[in-house]
Write a protein that holds these residues in place. Structure first.
Motif, PDB file in Angstrom:
ATOM      1  N   ARG A 198       0.846  -1.276   0.008  1.00  0.00           N
ATOM      2  CA  ARG A 198      -0.099   0.024   0.035  1.00  0.00           C
ATOM      3  C   ARG A 198       0.971   1.361   0.001  1.00  0.00           C
ATOM      4  O   ARG A 198       0.522   2.298  -0.793  1.00  0.00           O
ATOM      5  N   VAL A 199       1.924   1.191   0.758  1.00  0.00           N
ATOM      6  CA  VAL A 199       2.723   2.445   0.739  1.00  0.00           C
ATOM      7  C   VAL A 199       3.402   2.556  -0.677  1.00  0.00           C
ATOM      8  O   VAL A 199       3.491   3.865  -1.103  1.00  0.00           O
ATOM      9  N   TYR A 200       3.892   1.399  -1.323  1.00  0.00           N
ATOM     10  CA  TYR A 200       4.582   1.631  -2.633  1.00  0.00           C
ATOM     11  C   TYR A 200       3.586   2.300  -3.763  1.00  0.00           C
ATOM     12  O   TYR A 200       3.709   2.787  -4.629  1.00  0.00           O
ATOM     13  N   MET A 201       2.128   1.790  -3.362  1.00  0.00           N
ATOM     14  CA  MET A 201       1.129   2.219  -4.389  1.00  0.00           C
ATOM     15  C   MET A 201       1.011   3.662  -4.385  1.00  0.00           C
ATOM     16  O   MET A 201       0.652   4.419  -5.136  1.00  0.00           O
ATOM     17  N   GLY A 202       0.981   4.045  -3.008  1.00  0.00           N
ATOM     18  CA  GLY A 202       0.994   5.228  -2.607  1.00  0.00           C
ATOM     19  C   GLY A 202       1.891   6.228  -3.195  1.00  0.00           C
ATOM     20  O   GLY A 202       1.897   7.397  -4.118  1.00  0.00           O
ATOM     21  N   HIS A 203       3.300   5.673  -3.342  1.00  0.00           N
ATOM     22  CA  HIS A 203       4.423   6.401  -3.983  1.00  0.00           C
ATOM     23  C   HIS A 203       4.170   6.550  -5.548  1.00  0.00           C
ATOM     24  O   HIS A 203       4.299   7.578  -6.199  1.00  0.00           O
ATOM     25  N   ARG A 205       1.354   6.450  -7.102  1.00  0.00           N
ATOM     26  CA  ARG A 205       0.283   7.441  -7.432  1.00  0.00           C
ATOM     27  C   ARG A 205       0.978   9.078  -7.191  1.00  0.00           C
ATOM     28  O   ARG A 205       0.509   9.668  -7.989  1.00  0.00           O
ATOM     29  N   GLN A 206       1.576   9.110  -6.382  1.00  0.00           N
ATOM     30  CA  GLN A 206       2.235  10.360  -6.118  1.00  0.00           C
ATOM     31  C   GLN A 206       3.037  11.020  -7.461  1.00  0.00           C
ATOM     32  O   GLN A 206       3.085  11.985  -7.742  1.00  0.00           O
TER      33      GLN A 206
ATOM     34  N   PRO B 765      -2.751   3.373   4.182  1.00  0.00           N
ATOM     35  CA  PRO B 765      -2.308   4.599   4.285  1.00  0.00           C
ATOM     36  C   PRO B 765      -4.006   5.443   4.001  1.00  0.00           C
ATOM     37  O   PRO B 765      -4.688   5.045   3.166  1.00  0.00           O
ATOM     38  N   GLU B 767      -5.000   8.151   2.710  1.00  0.00           N
ATOM     39  CA  GLU B 767      -4.992   8.667   1.358  1.00  0.00           C
ATOM     40  C   GLU B 767      -5.872   7.600   0.372  1.00  0.00           C
ATOM     41  O   GLU B 767      -6.678   8.118  -0.412  1.00  0.00           O
ATOM     42  N   GLU B 768      -5.398   6.615   0.365  1.00  0.00           N
ATOM     43  CA  GLU B 768      -5.958   5.500  -0.326  1.00  0.00           C
ATOM     44  C   GLU B 768      -7.594   5.234   0.075  1.00  0.00           C
ATOM     45  O   GLU B 768      -8.305   4.886  -0.901  1.00  0.00           O
ATOM     46  N   LEU B 796       0.685   5.623   8.745  1.00  0.00           N
ATOM     47  CA  LEU B 796      -0.210   4.564   8.299  1.00  0.00           C
ATOM     48  C   LEU B 796      -1.255   4.552   9.617  1.00  0.00           C
ATOM     49  O   LEU B 796      -0.843   4.438  10.563  1.00  0.00           O
ATOM     50  N   MET B 913       8.721  -0.216   8.217  1.00  0.00           N
ATOM     51  CA  MET B 913       8.724  -0.012   6.748  1.00  0.00           C
ATOM     52  C   MET B 913       9.928  -0.654   6.103  1.00  0.00           C
ATOM     53  O   MET B 913      11.135  -0.503   6.637  1.00  0.00           O
ATOM     54  N   MET B 916      13.306   2.415   1.993  1.00  0.00           N
ATOM     55  CA  MET B 916      12.987   3.100   0.672  1.00  0.00           C
ATOM     56  C   MET B 916      14.026   3.584   0.072  1.00  0.00           C
ATOM     57  O   MET B 916      13.923   3.931  -1.195  1.00  0.00           O
TER      58      MET B 916
END
Lengths: 232, 928
Positions: A198-203, A205-206, B765, B767-768, B796, B913, B916
């Protein structure tokens, strides 16, 4: 695919639902066969050689997932499943077993026909052209060159983001379940870490969406997975 | 970390401190006015302080104050609220006593209770006033009281040694040490004597006698020193406690427990008191032990009584007590010390014994070179013993053995007399049988036959008869066999040696055999005790119903302790219920012994034993033992022992305690079986409800799905419908969608309310979730402008995305319903404290004032009779979902008019996490 009339198989126990689905499909030029039970459906699937199967997951005489697995043994025919709203787990199981798409009851005719068109088009262009260029919105993905641009600007993606985008692109238009994405991007050992995804998907989308809070292409199928929506 | 030279405070000590503070917070505060002797002005000081508090408006009550006819003191009582005393009828005399129940009913903030050491008249709840005080403190009432130094238990014999007068009314040192404040009331000896002469202490007629005996100047100086020193000890403890609290760490003494060994002599009390004093100075725990040897079994009843009392005294002073049986005193002591890790043994000075007898001190020193030994000096002798010698009937064979502890009846005594007769007869019979054999046997063999008789008698009847048999045997041998025969004269001197050897061998045999018998008996008692426990535990382990526990406990107590027993169990409100059957039996069997539910309830509430042999209502005929299980007290075991002394024996008490624990655990187990069954029933009914809901949901949704599809098909049918029909079919379609939505809401509500919803909590997240909610709401958002203002880098959040999406959809739908087309809806989200705060704000007409809370209730809409569709179910579901996530939801007016609905979700601890900053080149850098 020949130019003959396409055949659809509808496996559903509720006659009224069968009636309107049939009506809608026939208006689109399909020849529709109906099966009331799963057993009957399997026989029809083997004998009618359908170009599309619409399957209700809530049939009284068996598990729809078994049906899908059975059909997938010998056919790549698009399968769209119908399911109740609260059964996200069933949807994931059905998609992972090889179903192409799902519709949540109650569903509209327009929605149904859109899914059908999308599924059939995917069949006509088997897979995405893995050496071509995919375009959605102002984003272009040049698979061969491994180059992603948005509004003609190069977008820098990390290897993981790129792998994630590639899985979605390969399955463009289809729902890709969370377990499948985790498996294909991170490998089988990360099946529990769905928040990574979900976090990577957020990235992604950004980087690729105009408004990440109201995405137009990288869509969330809540509690099921993600879908890259390509323009029809 | 900043390096520091101060070691960190010991966590255990800090924990003890915190626990003590918690206990103290609920308990009342005890202030003791402490003085060296009567007349120093304790009561005066107490009353002065109380008056001051009273003047400040505090609720001060005088419980009992002895003015001793002192007018200065009496005048201080004026204006204070004095509680009336209770009158107790004691052997025809009316005695006034302090009334504890009146105080508990009145519940003052502070009460004055003079003379803490006072003994209550029999028939009061507690035998001692300090026990009343303890109970009042437990009830949260603050208390001022007074004590003289001679009344402190551990100083009792010291003061007795100084003044020659021993007082029987004492207060345990623990009460003094645990008091919150001690105020020392001190005046010089000369001034006290002057006050005495002036008649300010005692009324004139007593002055002379008092000053001759107690109030000698030397005594007063010594007492004053004692009082000052004792107060200083206490202050040192306070300082230490303060240091722990403030982490001013100093040397912390390791726990070194002491073992006081007492004998049957009068010095035992001195040993107990000295050890108690020492233990409190060392801040260590201590044990007191009495070793019962075969010799000691032959003590007089009064002496046994005193041993038990001495042990009880040790218990009151904080010791763990035990009685052990064995031949070798030193070995038993060392074994006990080793098994409990006691590093110091304290003994009294041994009385002079036979020169060949090794003193216990030496034996212990030889057996355990690593243990510290302390021998105490003799207590100042010649003091009048205050212990009233009990007139308990009969002789007990042994202190530690319940079976032998039975009061010996007349028949047993007669039986024992017969044993001696049998012994004598046996020796004479041996002589009679062997006389004709003299022709065939040597004298040496005849001696052997006599010795055999002695051995047999010793095995059969024990030491006394065996000794008798020996003496009679020697006499008979001399009389019948040694020439000149039939006379006690001896012609040959060597026979004297024979007699001597015969006598000595006989006596040693008697001694050894009876010791063996004793050992065997001790072993068999131990065995029967552990077997009783084992059997009790085994029986209880298979029990499934409370009634069975009842019966088993009664049977076992009756069998093992020869006592009548019954169980009292509480009802749901925690009130003990009399046992319907057992109580009847008890009262039938014993005409005067009535089970007192009141005492039992007290024992239950305080989880403390009451009745015989305890500090609470020892005059009762029953012993009430609370059944304390791990989770809570499960009931009370009421026991009516045959002998009152019986309950004082530490081993008996310990075994009874073990029985009580076993019974309590069994009761608790049975209780949880019930709980588990209830849970099973609940689970089954829940399953039924769930399957009902599932069926309902399927049966309602299927026709709705058909309706939605069919109505849409109608609208899309070819050729197109006429416009009138088109309107109808559109209306049909919309109403069906509404219906479907309503059913979804109803089913969701039912599911959430039944607690059936299993949350699929994932780290999301936010936002999603907003994105998918907006997409799902597209159909009705068309005519509104929606903005999202989410804070950057929101963490999160641990939620069920489907349900929170539903909350957002409902809020959006609600906003579109109550605002005109073209209005703006804004979704904001930001971190606020430990929560994520989400707001859905519109610029419509706003909520009706005063209805902000009501809109979240089921079946409520913003305005009455509104044409806007919906049953208001949506917001109720929102609240249910948000609250199930641990958040809250509220409505209010937006800043620029319009409605604002805000909900919060707890943040929690997001998981780690992945890294990154991935290694390797970015994809975009791979130019073709």
């Amino acid at each position: 695919m020949t130019e003959s009339i396409p055949i659809a198989l509808l496996v559903e126990d509720e006659p009224q639902i069968r009636r309107f689905v049939r009506t809608a499909l026939e208006e689109e030029g399909w020849q529709v066969f109906e099966s009331e039970t799963m057993k009957r459906g399997l026989i029809d699937a083997g004998t009618r050689k359908p170009d599309l199967i619409i399957l209700d997951l809530g049939l009284p005489d068996g598990d729809g997932v078994d049906f899908i697995l059975d059909v997938r043994d010998w056919s790549t025919v698009p399968i769209i499943v119908l399911s109740a709203r609260t059964n996200e787990v069933d949807k994931i199981r059905a998609l992972d077993a090889g179903a192409d798409d799902y519709l949540t009851k109650p569903f509209g005719v327009g929605e149904l026909l859109a899914r059908v068109r999308s599924a059939v088009r995917r069949l006509r262009q088997p897979g995405v052209n893995l050496h071509g260029v995919i375009q959605f919105g102002d984003v272009k993905v040049d698979i061969k060159a491994r180059l992603v641009t948005k509004a003609n600007q190069v977008v820098h993606l990390t290897p993981t983001e790129y792998r994630l985008l590639m899985v979605l692109v390969t399955n463009a238009g289809r729902v890709v379940t969370t377990p499948q994405l985790l498996r294909e991007v991170w490998g089988p050992s990360h099946s529990e870490s769905s928040h990574y995804l979900r976090v990577y998907m957020g990235h992604l989308r950004q980087k690729l969406e105009d408004d990440p809070a109201q995405p137009r292409h990288l869509l969330t199928e809540t509690a099921v997975g993600y879908r890259l929506l390509l323009p029809l | 970390m900043i390096p520091t030279n101060h070691p960190r405070p010991d966590p255990d000590a800090l924990l003890a401190q915190v626990q003590a503070q918690e206990r103290r917070a609920e308990r009342g505060k005890l202030r003791i006015y402490f003085g060296a002797s009567a007349g120093v002005g304790k009561t005066y000081a107490m009353l002065t302080a109380a008056r001051k508090l009273h003047a400040d408006g505090h609720d001060v009550v005088v419980g009992i104050v002895e003015t001793h006819g002192r007018s200065e003191t009496a005048s201080l009582l004026e204006g204070l609220d004095v509680l009336p005393l209770k009158t107790i009828d004691y052997r025809g005399k009316a005695i006034t006593e302090f009334d504890i129940d009146a105080v508990l009913a009145r519940r003052p903030v502070l009460i004055l209770i003079d003379e803490l050491a006072h003994s209550n008249a029999s028939g009061s709840r507690h035998p001692k006033r300090w026990q009343d005080v303890e109970e009042l403190l437990d009830a949260g009432i603050d208390i001022f009281t007074t004590v003289n130094v001679q009344h402190l238990e551990s100083l009792n014999d010291v003061v007795g040694g100084i003044t020659g007068i021993r007082v029987s009314e004492t207060v345990p040192d623990t009460v003094f040490d645990e008091a919150d404040e001690v105020v020392l009331v001190d005046i010089p000896a000369d001034e006290l004597l002057a006050r005495l002469t002036a008649g300010k202490v005692y009324q004139a007629q007593h002055v002379d006698r008092a000053s001759r005996n107690f109030f000698r100047k030397g005594n007063l100086i010594a007492l004053r020193e004692l009082a000052l020193r004792r107060t200083a000890d206490r202050i040192e403890d306070d300082v230490q406690a303060y240091r722990i609290e403030k982490s001013i760490n100093t040397v912390w003494k390791t726990d070194s427990a002491l073992l006081a060994c007492i004998g049957p002599h009068s010095g035992a009390e001195h040993v107990i008191r000295s050890t108690a004093r020492l233990a409190s100075q060392l801040n260590a725990g201590w044990h007191a032990i009495y070793i019962e040897t075969p010799q000691l079994q032959r003590l007089l009843p009064a002496q046994r009584e005193r041993i038990l009392k001495t042990l009880k005294l040790g218990e009151n002073l904080g010791a763990t007590t035990a009685i052990r049986s064995g031949n070798d005193v030193a070995l038993e002591i060392v074994n006990y010390a080793r098994s409990r890790n006691l590093s110091k043994i304290i003994l009294g000075r041994s009385l002079p014994t036979w020169p060949w007898h090794t003193p216990h001190l030496k034996r212990i020193a030889a057996l355990a070179p690593d243990i510290d030994l302390t021998q105490l000096g003799l207590a100042s002798s010649g003091l009048s013993q205050t212990a009233e010698e009990s007139n308990a009937p009969g002789v007990t064979r042994s202190l530690a053995q319940p079976a032998a502890d039975k009061a010996e009846s007349a028949s047993t005594r007669k039986q024992r007399q017969w044993h001696y007769v049998w012994a004598t007869a046996a020796s004479l019979l041996t002589a009679a049988i062997t006389t004709p054999l003299l022709l065939y046997l040597d004298l040496a063999n005849i001696v052997m036959l006599f010795l055999l008789t002695v051995v047999l008698i010793a095995v059969r009847f024990g030491r006394g008869p065996a000794v008798t048999a020996t003496i009679v045997g020697v006499a008979a041998f001399d009389f019948f066999f040694v020439s000149p025969r039939f006379s006690f004269a001896v012609s040959d001197f060597q026979y004297v040696v024979t007699f001597a050897v015969m006598l000595v061998v006989g006596l040693i045999t008697a001694h050894l055999t009876s010791d063996l018998r004793y050992q065997a008996r001790v072993a068999s008692h131990r065995e029967s005790r552990s077997r009783a426990l084992y059997e009790f535990a085994r029986e209880l382990s298979s029990v499934l119903q409370t009634e069975q526990i009842f019966e088993i406990t009664r049977t076992f107590i009756a069998r093992t302790f020869r006592a009548k027993a019954t169980l009292l169990l509480p009802d749901d409100a925690g009130l003990l219920q009399p046992p319907p059957l057992a109580l009847g039996e008890l009262s039938k069997n014993s005409n005067m012994d009535v089970l007192d539910i009141g005492i039992a309830q007290w024992a239950f509430d305080h989880a403390t034993a009451a009745g015989i042999g305890t500090d609470t209502l020892p005059g009762s005929h029953f012993f009430y033992l609370p059944l304390v299980a791990p989770m809570r007290t499960r009931g009370v075991l009421a026991i009516q022992p045959e002998s009152r002394r019986w309950i004082l024996i530490p081993e008996q008490r310990q075994q009874l305690d073990t029985f009580a624990v076993l019974a309590a655990i069994a009761l608790e187990r049975v209780h949880y079986i019930d709980v588990a069954q209830d849970a099973l029933v609940r689970m089954e009914s829940e399953m039924l409800r769930n399957s009902l809901l599932a069926a309902l949901s399927h049966d309602l949704r299927t026709p709705l799905t058909s309706l939605v599809g069919l109505s849409e098909s109608l609208a899309r049918s070819k050729p197109p419908l006429a416009s009138a029909q088109q309107v109808l079919s559109d209306a049909l379609h919309n109403e069906t969608l509404r219906m479907s939505n309503l059913v979804s809401n109803l089913l969701d509500m039912a599911r959430i309310q039944s607690g059936e919803v299993k949350f699929n909590l994932q780290w999301q997240p936010f936002e999603e979730v907003v994105g998918s909610a907006l997409r799902a709401s597209q159909s009705f958002l068309g005519r509104h402008e929606v903005q999202t203002r989410l804070a950057r880098d929101l963490p999160l959040i641990h939620i069920d995305a489907v349900l929170i999406e539903r909350v957002l959809c409902n809020l959006l739908e609600n906003a579109t319903k109550y605002t005109p087309a073209g209005s703006r809806i804004v979704i904001t989200a930001e971190v606020s404290g430990q929560f994520l705060e989400v707001a859905v704000v519109d610029n419509g007409p706003g909520l009706p004032v005063g209805k902000e809370e009501a809109i979240f209730e089921k079946f409520t809409r913003g305005k009455r009779e509104s044409a806007t569709p919906g049953v208001g179910m949506g917001l109720a579901i929102c609240r249910a979902i948000v609250e199930a996530h641990g958040g809250a939801i509220r409505a209010g007016q937006a800043a620029g008019g319009g409605a604002s609905i805000i909900f919060t979700l707890p943040l929690g601890m997001p998981p780690a996490m992945p890294d990154m900053n991935e290694s390797g080149a970015n994809i975009g850098n791979h130019a073709p």
